[in-house]
Design a protein around this motif. Structure first.
Motif, mmCIF file in Angstrom:
data_model
loop_
_atom_site.group_PDB
_atom_site.id
_atom_site.type_symbol
_atom_site.label_atom_id
_atom_site.label_comp_id
_atom_site.label_asym_id
_atom_site.label_seq_id
_atom_site.Cartn_x
_atom_site.Cartn_y
_atom_site.Cartn_z
ATOM 1 N N ILE A 119 0.839 -1.205 0.000
ATOM 2 C CA ILE A 119 0.000 0.000 0.000
ATOM 3 C C ILE A 119 0.878 1.260 0.000
ATOM 4 N N ALA A 120 1.970 1.224 0.806
ATOM 5 C CA ALA A 120 2.892 2.367 0.834
ATOM 6 C C ALA A 120 3.490 2.611 -0.544
ATOM 7 N N LEU A 121 3.831 1.513 -1.228
ATOM 8 C CA LEU A 121 4.427 1.610 -2.561
ATOM 9 C C LEU A 121 3.462 2.265 -3.545
ATOM 10 N N ILE A 122 2.181 1.845 -3.459
ATOM 11 C CA ILE A 122 1.160 2.439 -4.330
ATOM 12 C C ILE A 122 1.013 3.932 -4.018
ATOM 13 N N ALA A 123 0.957 4.246 -2.706
ATOM 14 C CA ALA A 123 0.796 5.650 -2.299
ATOM 15 C C ALA A 123 1.960 6.500 -2.814
ATOM 16 N N LEU A 124 3.189 5.973 -2.726
ATOM 17 C CA LEU A 124 4.360 6.728 -3.195
ATOM 18 C C LEU A 124 4.325 6.909 -4.714
ATOM 19 N N THR A 125 3.882 5.861 -5.421
ATOM 20 C CA THR A 125 3.775 5.952 -6.879
ATOM 21 C C THR A 125 2.776 7.036 -7.270
ATOM 22 N N LEU A 126 1.728 7.188 -6.431
ATOM 23 C CA LEU A 126 0.713 8.210 -6.695
ATOM 24 C C LEU A 126 1.133 9.577 -6.133
ATOM 25 N N LYS A 127 2.404 9.690 -5.698
ATOM 26 C CA LYS A 127 2.964 10.942 -5.171
ATOM 27 C C LYS A 127 2.239 11.443 -3.921
ATOM 28 N N ALA A 128 1.784 10.518 -3.092
ATOM 29 C CA ALA A 128 1.129 10.902 -1.846
ATOM 30 C C ALA A 128 2.168 11.477 -0.888
ATOM 31 N N PRO A 129 1.751 12.453 -0.033
ATOM 32 C CA PRO A 129 2.701 12.987 0.958
ATOM 33 C C PRO A 129 3.043 11.933 2.020
ATOM 34 N N PHE A 130 4.192 12.124 2.672
ATOM 35 C CA PHE A 130 4.723 11.162 3.638
ATOM 36 C C PHE A 130 3.708 10.671 4.686
ATOM 37 N N PRO A 131 2.965 11.577 5.347
ATOM 38 C CA PRO A 131 2.025 11.087 6.370
ATOM 39 C C PRO A 131 0.970 10.145 5.787
ATOM 40 N N VAL A 132 0.516 10.436 4.556
ATOM 41 C CA VAL A 132 -0.491 9.582 3.912
ATOM 42 C C VAL A 132 0.105 8.200 3.633
ATOM 43 N N VAL A 133 1.374 8.178 3.200
ATOM 44 C CA VAL A 133 2.060 6.915 2.919
ATOM 45 C C VAL A 133 2.099 6.047 4.172
ATOM 46 N N VAL A 134 2.561 6.650 5.273
ATOM 47 C CA VAL A 134 2.736 5.895 6.516
ATOM 48 C C VAL A 134 1.379 5.459 7.087
ATOM 49 N N LEU A 135 0.418 6.387 7.097
ATOM 50 C CA LEU A 135 -0.896 6.068 7.675
ATOM 51 C C LEU A 135 -1.637 5.020 6.864
ATOM 52 N N SER A 136 -1.565 5.102 5.531
ATOM 53 C CA SER A 136 -2.302 4.125 4.721
ATOM 54 C C SER A 136 -1.674 2.737 4.890
ATOM 55 N N ALA A 137 -0.343 2.680 5.008
ATOM 56 C CA ALA A 137 0.320 1.392 5.237
ATOM 57 C C ALA A 137 -0.101 0.814 6.578
ATOM 58 N N ALA A 138 -0.136 1.661 7.608
ATOM 59 C CA ALA A 138 -0.513 1.202 8.946
ATOM 60 C C ALA A 138 -1.959 0.717 8.962
ATOM 61 N N LEU A 139 -2.825 1.479 8.310
ATOM 62 C CA LEU A 139 -4.256 1.141 8.287
ATOM 63 C C LEU A 139 -4.492 -0.188 7.567
ATOM 64 N N GLY A 140 -3.844 -0.355 6.413
ATOM 65 C CA GLY A 140 -4.004 -1.594 5.645
ATOM 66 C C GLY A 140 -3.489 -2.796 6.417
ATOM 67 N N SER A 141 -2.308 -2.637 7.006
ATOM 68 C CA SER A 141 -1.704 -3.735 7.749
ATOM 69 C C SER A 141 -2.527 -4.098 8.977
ATOM 70 N N ALA A 142 -2.994 -3.077 9.703
ATOM 71 C CA ALA A 142 -3.776 -3.312 10.917
ATOM 72 C C ALA A 142 -5.099 -3.995 10.586
ATOM 73 N N THR A 143 -5.715 -3.612 9.463
ATOM 74 C CA THR A 143 -6.983 -4.224 9.054
ATOM 75 C C THR A 143 -6.788 -5.725 8.832
ATOM 76 N N LEU A 144 -5.711 -6.057 8.100
ATOM 77 C CA LEU A 144 -5.411 -7.456 7.810
ATOM 78 C C LEU A 144 -5.118 -8.229 9.090
ATOM 79 N N TYR A 145 -4.340 -7.599 9.987
ATOM 80 C CA TYR A 145 -3.927 -8.245 11.240
ATOM 81 C C TYR A 145 -5.134 -8.526 12.144
ATOM 82 N N ASN A 146 -6.058 -7.570 12.208
ATOM 83 C CA ASN A 146 -7.156 -7.675 13.162
ATOM 84 C C ASN A 146 -8.349 -8.496 12.661
ATOM 85 N N PHE A 147 -8.567 -8.525 11.337
ATOM 86 C CA PHE A 147 -9.804 -9.115 10.838
ATOM 87 C C PHE A 147 -9.621 -10.388 10.025
ATOM 88 N N PHE A 148 -8.366 -10.752 9.712
ATOM 89 C CA PHE A 148 -8.199 -11.950 8.869
ATOM 90 C C PHE A 148 -7.292 -12.991 9.522
#
Lengths: 223, 102
Positions: free
Chosen positions: B73-102
């Motif tokens: 997710i971070a890689l996709i965000a960086l490719t889309l030129k997202a700012p640093f906080p968005v990169v880190v937060l989207s990676a954390a959110l995606g990872s946490a979702t997978l960790y908690n629900f699957f």
């Protein structure tokens, strides 16, 4: 008071605030790796160079020894020495002021200073000091905030902190991947580090990739 | 003294030493082209290795888990030129979702 903010002041402050805010990610990464809030804050106050700080907590967090962590961080800190070489003739400071200048010699203060070249020496100095002090201030405030926040959250994995740390590294790495040799090196270093993880003690798979960088630096005639 | 304190103190001391010698040695000592090039490459190699180890290994095992998804997710965000906080937060959110629900 002048209503017009000079471009140097504007550049310095915007860089200080944006970069300083990354301190949240560092504080959180430190806690996720088992460091205390005090240790995270001391790293930001004393080490004060983001990539090295992330490396220390990253290597220790991956189970590495203190020697591996310090060696990795120090290899990343070499570039600040080279920035010092560039900044010394511009700043022209001695004694105590030189100690202070050294401590705030980082990517951002050097970068802003050098980008003011067209505005003259005074602007270059102003850019260095304002950005150096600005990043120092915000980086430390946000480190404390990130560390306290992460400590309050508990299990790092449940909040995605264990993925936020590599994502933060990737964010630091991304702007450096602007050449094809850099991108090839990046992929090779990642592959080497993963492949050697099962056979080498923790921390070493990261340090040995510096050998790839050295090899490429010696071999390649031009960037 | 445990490894946390040793690494905090030693890293800080060496980091300052490296910054200070730059301000104190003659320019020609450190301006060799090989040193300059290697200096550009070292952060690339070490940061890439850190990303890889922290995303795809656990202790001494190679594994694929929620962190790899976060990195993707971070890689996709960086490719889309997202700012640093968005990169880190989207990676954390995606990872946490997978960790908690699957």
């Amino acid at each position: 008071m002048s209503k017009v903010v000079s471009p140097t002041v504007r550049d310095s402050l915007s860089v200080s605030l944006t970069v300083g805010a990354y301190g949240i990610a560092f504080g959180a990464a430190g806690i996720a790796s088992g460091f205390s809030v005090l240790q995270c804050c001391l790293l930001s106050l004393l080490t004060f160079t983001g990539a090295s700080q992330f490396a220390v907590v990253g290597v220790i967090g991956a189970g590495g020894s203190a020697i591996s962590a310090v060696a990795t961080a120090s290899l990343l800190g070499i570039r600040n020495g080279l920035y010092g070489v560039l900044m010394a003739p511009i700043l022209h400071v001695r004694g105590f002021k030189r100690l202070i200048a050294a401590q705030v010699t980082i990517d951002e203060s050097t970068g802003v200073s050098l980008s003011q070249e067209k505005l003259g020496l005074a602007a270059m100095r102003q850019g260095f000091w304002l950005t150096g002090f600005g990043v120092f201030l915000f980086w430390n405030i946000f480190t404390l905030a990130g560390a306290l926040g992460a400590q309050a959250l508990g299990n790092p994995a449940a909040w995605g902190l264990d993925a936020a740390v590599p994502a933060a590294f990737l964010g630091l790495l991304w702007p450096r991947l602007d050449t094809s040799s850099g991108r090839i090196l990046s992929v090779c270093a990642a592959a080497l580090a993963i492949a050697t993880t099962p056979i080498l003690p923790a921390g070493l798979p990261i340090i040995i990739t510096a050998g790839l960088a050295l090899g490429l630096g010696v071999m390649k005639k031009s960037i | 003294m445990n490894k946390f304190w040793v690494s905090v103190i030693a890293t800080s001391a060496i980091a300052f030493f490296l910054k200070f010698i730059g301000h104190s040695v003659p320019e020609k000592w450190l301006s060799h082209p090989i040193i300059k090039r290697t200096n550009l490459y070292i952060p690339i190699a070490l940061l890439s290795a850190l990303v890889a180890v922290q995303s795809f290994t656990h202790e001494s095992r190679i594994i694929l888990d929620h962190r790899a998804a976060g990195l993707g997710i971070a890689l996709i965000a960086l490719t889309l030129k997202a700012p640093f906080p968005v990169v880190v937060l989207s990676a954390a959110l995606g990872s946490a979702t997978l960790y908690n629900f699957f």
